[in-house]
Each structure stands twice: as structure tokens, then as C-alpha cells.
Design a protein around this motif. Structure first.
Motif: not given
Length: 468
Positions: A379-391, A393-399
Motif C-alpha cells: 500500500p502507498g499514500t495516495p492523496g497526500l501533497l508531500h508524499f508520492s503515491s507509493d509513500g 516524501l517529496t520534495p527532498v534534497v538528494d542524499p
């Protein structure tokens, strides 16, 4: 709009940075007032972290946030003694299993990883001198709770070798700051999260005050080199051997590392004899908060506020918010709680027009799944503004490529869990400071409403300043 905000907060005079940041926080409150991640969403975030962690600091950070969220009495950030009970309660066996699994894998493979050397060596081979130590607390905890009787691994020896490696083999500055890199002396702000918390925990568990003091000494030295007094006391990301730059992720790493050392000392038998160190650590964390939050755009922070890059970073926003809740709990400092709350609610917000995500608060007693990493079809996290559909976090710095924008960031996932764990503990403690204004003033409802009504006019004035 967000880019315009970023420019305003980066280029405007300090007074206007505070005004614009505060007013936009006010404007965001009604929309995010009820927003929190659900237990299921947090579980998905944890699953993505388990799937993505593949580097030394990611293993260590994952172990730490699992302690904070699943077994807080075994973390250093809870109001329970350090070290914790050696006999693990039956109701925490499952919660600690993933932490012990990380320690087991690292110690079981360290000889192969390090070329079968003996004596001082890192827990895992890495070009970074500091990152492997991030796994040290998990290794110490495995030893403390008797995991050697289960699998026969020498956790105590592995931890000792890691300490001796840091003290004997890693290059240092002329005044004793341990380098974060092996190839040359370089001081990275990340180091404060990786090494001092391990040294502090080692010192407490082995009853070695010298090592405990060294945890504080290293933070003090790193602050001496990395803090820029001409830049609102923000920390540079790297000094010595490379040009310095401001990175909010680095400031968040440093604040979180100091919080962990503060918690270790505060809950240990050495709390009374290390009072001045605790006071310093609390003040230094607050100092970073004061440096960072004027640059915050509601929901996240600009990645390099001085360099004036335009992309935003949710990962450092989450970690920085966690340190605000923790400082409130550990030292009674509530100054930046409103900023942390806006950040948390913003990062938990539903996408516009989406009604598929529940806004109800998660249980304050739930724990993350301790199952193995799941398949991509989980399961993912559809419908969240700062998470992709599969969960993710976004936007992020490249670690793996600072300071570029990235996509999937395991450390970003960990920071969300750290923020959620800190927030849960803060709520359980009474949500102190929740009604404070960003400047520490008590504001009634009418004042908030009036401020909101003035928002458009004052923001227009701030934008006008940019034309001069």
C-alpha cells in the motif's frame, strides 16, 4: 507563489523575513489545523525506509527512529533511565526486533567488510569516517540486552573497536575535531548526528565519563568551525578541505545530534555533574532553530538559504521540527513549537481536491510494523501533497548528491518518523507551547484573525521591496 516566498525570505531584510514567515504561517493554520498522518500512512513511510536504506548512515538513522517510535523507553529521548533495563520486556520484544536485526547484520559482516583486519575498525567500511558510528547505539543496545547469548556475536568488541578507530585512526584538526572523512580532515555537520550520540551512549553504558565528555567536546569543536555568526548562526555544511556552504539538512542533522546527546546525559547517572554541558546543548539547538526558521516557507525549508537555490526540502523540515518538539520536552523551550506544528501539518496535508486521506490524528500508542521490507506493490499514500503515491516524501534534497534536488530519500523517510515520534511524545506530555505565537507571545483568536486579514496587504508590501 512558493518560489516568490522563497525569494522574499532569502533576499529580504531580516525584519521582513520574520514578518513574511509569520504571516504565511498564520494564513496556513486554518487549512492544516486537523491534518496528521494516519497510522497506516506512517507504516508505509516506514516500509519505504526499510526498502531504501542501504548506506551506513541510513542503517544507523533507521535504527534510531525505530527506537524513538516503537520502543521509546529504549531511546535516549524519553523520560526513562539511560541505560534502559537489560531484560527486554515481553511487550517490546517485537518492537526491538528490527533494531537488533540491524545490529546483528552489521556486526556479523564487519570483518568481511573491513578486509578481515583486527583491532580498531569501523562497524562497516565507508569512505566516511563518521557515518559508520551512527549504527553504534544499536550495537551497544544489542550488547546491553544480551543479544550475544542468542547469536554469539561480540557486540561489545565491535563497539569498542569503533570507538578506538575514531580516537586512534581517524584524522583530526589541530585542536582535536575528529574528521568526518578519512582522505583528509573535513568537518561535516552530519557528523554531529553520527558520532557524538554514539560516544555519549558508550560513555554512559561503560561508565566512562571521559568518553561522555568527548561527545560534548566534539559538538563544541564542530560548532566552533561550522557556525557562521555573520549568517544568523547557521551552520555551514562542510569546513576544512572543501568550501563551506549552508545546508538546512546539515543544520537539522546537527540539531538532532545535539538533542540525542542532551537526552543521553539528562537521563543518565551523570546528569548532575554535566549540568553546564546540558545547558550549552539546549542553547545551541535553540540557536539553530533561531537561525533556520526565518528562512522557512510554510511546509518546508529552502535547501541552501544563503546560496539562494530555489527548490524546497521537506526532509530537513521534518527533522528540524522533531528537534523543536524534543527541546520542548527535554528543556522546556517552546519558542518554535508553532513553527514545528505548521511544518508537521503542512507535510501531512492532503493534496488539493482529494478527499481520500483521513485527517484524523494517529493513535499515540501505535507502533510501526516490524515486518520485513515489503514489495513495491504494498500500500502507498495516495492523496497526500508531500508524499508520492507509493509513500516517498517529496520534495527532498538528494542524499547522495548535495545540494541537488532528489527523489526517493531513505533519510527523509526516517526524519518523518522522527518527527511523528517526537510529536506523539509532545502531545502525551500536554502539548506545551501549542498556543504560543512564533515570537513567543500569547495571541488570542481575534489577534490571529486580524493578522490574517492584514496578510495580503503586508505581503504585497514585502513583494514591493523586492523591486528596489
Amino acid at each position: 507563489m512558493e518560489q516568490l516566498l522563497a525569494v522574499t525570505l532569502q533576499r529580504g531584510p531580516p525584519k521582513w523575513r520574520w514578518i513574511v514567515a509569520t504571516l504565511f504561517m498564520v494564513s496556513q493554520v486554518p487549512g492544516y489545523a486537523a491534518q496528521s498522518l494516519t497510522d497506516q500512512q506512517v507504516s508505509v513511510v516506514s516500509q519505504r525506509l526499510a526498502e531504501g536504506a542501504s548506506h551506513s548512515w541510513e542503517y544507523g538513522t533507521r535504527a534510531e527512529v525505530l527506537l524513538e517510535f516503537n520502543a521509546p523507553t529504549y531511546s535516549v529521548l524519553y523520560s526513562s533511565p539511560v541505560p534502559p533495563p537489560q531484560e527486554v520486556p515481553s511487550d517490546l520484544t517485537s518492537s526491538l526486533s528490527n533494531v537488533f536485526a540491524i545490529a546483528h547484520t552489521i556486526v556479523a559482516n564487519r570483518s568481511i567488510s573491513n578486509g578481515n583486519v583486527t583491532g580498531p575498525q569501523p562497524l562497516i567500511q565507508d569512505t566516511s569516517a563518521g557515518d559508520p558510528a551512527s549504527i553504534g547505539v544499536a550495537v551497544l543496545l544489542a550488547n546491553w540486552t544480551g543479544q550475544r547469548t542468542v547469536d554469539g556475536l561480540d557486540y561489545a568488541g565491535a563497539a569498542r573497536d569503533q570507538v578506538e578507530f575514531l580516537f586512534q585512526d581517524v584524522p583530526k584538526s589541530v585542536d582535536g575535531a575528529i574528521s568526518h572523512r578519512m582522505s583528509q580532515v573535513q568537518l561535516w555537520s552530519d557528523f554531529v548526528y553520527m558520532v557524538p550520540p554514539f560516544l555519549a551512549y558508550y560513555g554512559v553504558v561503560t561508565q566512562n565519563q571521559t568518553v561522555l565528555q568527548e561527545a560534548y567536546n566534539q559538538i563544541s569543536l564542530y560548532r566552533k568551525y561550522l557556525r557562521d555568526t555573520s549568517c544568523n548562526n547557521l551552520w555551514k555544511h562542510i569546513q576544512l578541505g572543501s568550501s563551506g556552504q549552508m545546508m538546512d539538512i546539515g543544520n537539522a542533522w546537527a540539531a538532532a545530534g545535539m538533542i540525542r546527546v542532551l537526552g543521553t546525559i539528562q537521563q543518565s547517572q551523570y546528569a548532575k555533574s554535566f549540568q553546564s554541558q546540558q545547558k550549552d546543548l539546549a542553547n545551541w539547538v535553540k540557536e539553530i532553530h533561531g537561525g533556520m526558521y526565518p528562512y522557512i516557507v510554510p511546509g518546508y525549508s529552502t535547501t541552501t538559504p544563503i546560496i539562494r537555490t530555489t527548490f524546497l526540502d521537506a526532509s530537513s523540515t521534518a527533522l528540524l521540527a522533531s528537534t523543536v518538539y524534543r527541546l520542548s520536552l527535554l528543556s522546556g523551550v517552546h519558542t518554535y513549537i508553532p513553527f514545528a506544528e505548521v511544518s508537521r501539518k503542512s507535510l501531512s496535508a492532503s493534496a488539493k481536491g482529494s478527499n481520500s486521506i483521513s485527517a484524523s490524528a494517529p493513535s499515540t500508542t501505535s507502533s510501526l510494523s516490524t515486518s520485513s521490507p515489503t514489495s513495491p506493490s504494498s500500500p502507498g499514500t495516495p492523496g497526500l501533497l508531500h508524499f508520492s503515491s507509493d509513500g516517498w516524501l517529496t520534495p527532498v534534497v538528494d542524499p547522495y548528491s548535495y545540494p541537488d534536488p532528489g527523489q526517493d530519500s531513505p533519510e527523509g523517510q526516517a526524519f518523518v518518523l522522527s518527527m511523528q515520534a517526537a510529536w506523539k511524545d509532545w502531545v502525551s506530555d500536554g502539548s506545551l507551547g501549542a498556543n504560543s505565537s512564533p515570537r513567543g507571545m500569547k495571541l488570542g483568536t481575534s489577534v490571529w484573525i486580524a493578522s490574517f486579514r492584514r496578510c495580503v496587504k503586508l505581503f504585497a508590501m514585502a513583494v514591493t521591496l523586492l523591486t528596489y
